[in-house]
Motif scaffolding. Sequence first.
Motif, mmCIF file in Angstrom:
data_model
loop_
_atom_site.group_PDB
_atom_site.id
_atom_site.type_symbol
_atom_site.label_atom_id
_atom_site.label_comp_id
_atom_site.label_asym_id
_atom_site.label_seq_id
_atom_site.Cartn_x
_atom_site.Cartn_y
_atom_site.Cartn_z
ATOM 1 N N ALA A 79 79.743 10.909 33.124
ATOM 2 C CA ALA A 79 80.390 11.632 33.552
ATOM 3 C C ALA A 79 80.538 12.754 32.969
ATOM 4 C CB ALA A 79 81.519 11.395 35.255
ATOM 5 N N THR A 97 77.573 16.370 36.168
ATOM 6 C CA THR A 97 78.652 17.195 37.937
ATOM 7 C C THR A 97 79.379 18.205 37.127
ATOM 8 O OG1 THR A 97 81.267 16.256 38.622
ATOM 9 C CG2 THR A 97 80.785 15.889 36.849
ATOM 10 N N VAL A 108 88.101 14.238 35.911
ATOM 11 C CA VAL A 108 87.211 13.539 36.061
ATOM 12 C C VAL A 108 88.362 12.136 35.907
ATOM 13 C CG1 VAL A 108 85.315 11.791 35.960
ATOM 14 C CG2 VAL A 108 84.791 14.365 36.299
ATOM 15 N N LEU A 123 81.452 19.023 41.558
ATOM 16 C CA LEU A 123 82.266 18.186 41.175
ATOM 17 C C LEU A 123 83.532 18.077 42.612
ATOM 18 C CD1 LEU A 123 84.152 16.892 38.997
ATOM 19 C CD2 LEU A 123 84.659 19.614 38.200
ATOM 20 N N TYR A 178 85.632 4.879 32.598
ATOM 21 C CA TYR A 178 85.018 6.038 32.552
ATOM 22 C C TYR A 178 85.089 6.827 31.112
ATOM 23 C CZ TYR A 178 84.800 11.289 32.807
ATOM 24 O OH TYR A 178 83.841 12.662 32.695
ATOM 25 N N ILE A 185 76.210 10.135 36.583
ATOM 26 C CA ILE A 185 76.445 10.810 37.300
ATOM 27 C C ILE A 185 76.698 12.656 36.852
ATOM 28 C CG2 ILE A 185 77.517 12.325 39.541
ATOM 29 C CD1 ILE A 185 78.379 9.241 40.694
ATOM 30 N N LEU A 234 75.642 17.057 41.062
ATOM 31 C CA LEU A 234 77.575 16.469 42.164
ATOM 32 C C LEU A 234 78.266 18.033 41.378
ATOM 33 C CD1 LEU A 234 77.686 14.499 44.514
ATOM 34 C CD2 LEU A 234 79.861 13.835 43.117
ATOM 35 N N LEU A 252 83.658 8.412 44.922
ATOM 36 C CA LEU A 252 83.785 6.963 44.107
ATOM 37 C C LEU A 252 84.555 6.196 44.864
ATOM 38 C CD1 LEU A 252 84.744 8.673 40.879
ATOM 39 C CD2 LEU A 252 82.692 7.060 41.088
ATOM 40 N N THR A 262 71.647 11.165 39.149
ATOM 41 C CA THR A 262 71.655 12.594 39.340
ATOM 42 C C THR A 262 69.767 12.947 38.882
ATOM 43 O OG1 THR A 262 72.641 12.672 37.074
ATOM 44 C CG2 THR A 262 73.429 13.317 38.743
ATOM 45 N N CYS A 287 89.343 9.117 38.235
ATOM 46 C CA CYS A 287 89.101 7.921 37.601
ATOM 47 C C CYS A 287 90.455 6.917 37.441
ATOM 48 C CB CYS A 287 88.405 7.419 36.265
ATOM 49 S SG CYS A 287 86.051 8.261 36.527
ATOM 50 N N LEU A 317 83.214 14.023 44.311
ATOM 51 C CA LEU A 317 82.979 12.832 43.654
ATOM 52 C C LEU A 317 84.516 12.271 43.927
ATOM 53 C CD1 LEU A 317 82.335 11.311 40.878
ATOM 54 C CD2 LEU A 317 83.538 12.678 39.887
ATOM 55 N N GLU A 318 85.315 12.639 44.263
ATOM 56 C CA GLU A 318 85.562 11.556 44.043
ATOM 57 C C GLU A 318 85.615 10.581 45.357
ATOM 58 O OE1 GLU A 318 91.072 10.920 44.510
ATOM 59 O OE2 GLU A 318 90.355 12.914 44.563
#
Length: 274
Positions: free
Chosen positions: A23, A238, A41, A255, A52, A236, A253, A262, A199, A45, A258-259
């Motif tokens: 990402a 972001t 990110v 940002l 990641y 993804i 996406l 996930l 994406t 993660c 995102l969480e």
Amino acid sequence: MNSFLEPLFSNQEYDKQSFFLIAGPCVVESKELVHQVGEQVSAICKKHGIPYILKASYRKANRTSASSFTGLGDELGLQILHDAGKALGLPTTTDIHTEKEAELAAKYVDVLQIPAFLCRQTDLLVAAANTGKIVNVKKGQFVSGEAMKFAVEKIKNAGNDKVMLTERGTTFGYQDLVVDYRNIPLMQQAGTPVIMDCTHSLQQPNQTSGVTGGNPQLIGTIAKAAIAAGADGLFIETHPDPACAKSDGANMLRLELLEDLLIQLKKIRAAVTA
């Protein structure tokens, strides 16, 4: 997780049953943006035990319009990505487009990504293989999942067994893509990890405006279905403000979303691997 991926994440604590995540922003817009996205990110993660890889393209060669942003300059873009990865303790990846770029980018990143529209370019695949780096080949929008075994063979025959494949949709008419989730297990038969690009599979290409459109509201749908189908990893793109992004903002996406996504994906992964 495939054995060649484990060294990438050696300094990350993660759930061994988790999917991995690639990402970042579509393109290296600035040093500040790449570091900001990578840092945020990475923190998410780490919190949720997801390995990641930081992604950003140093050069965008496949643009609809000649006026589209293509990058800050090759070595500058690569150096920014490399420095962000080093500062954050993250592996990195970027696209390459020519044999010469393979050699250049390999000095800066851990994973070389072959764009979908170049997945059949033998010389490029062999050049990427010869760097010794992990090679992630995106499935062409015009290629079946089964046919991607030939891309894998080209790389392995060049002496590199570190190959991944990415599903990113199939051309449907002129301005849309569809995702055939059968491609995930079919490409896994080639003995490679398979990633879902959540994406780019939602792009709407060939717009008369010269700017590719997208359906970012469906990123969660694509990602959830991919995890349920057994994808090893997710890709993804972001950005903190996709509307202001210099490339592919229409299908990135936000940002801040995102969480939560996930967290949902981890639950699906736990259910299908129970």
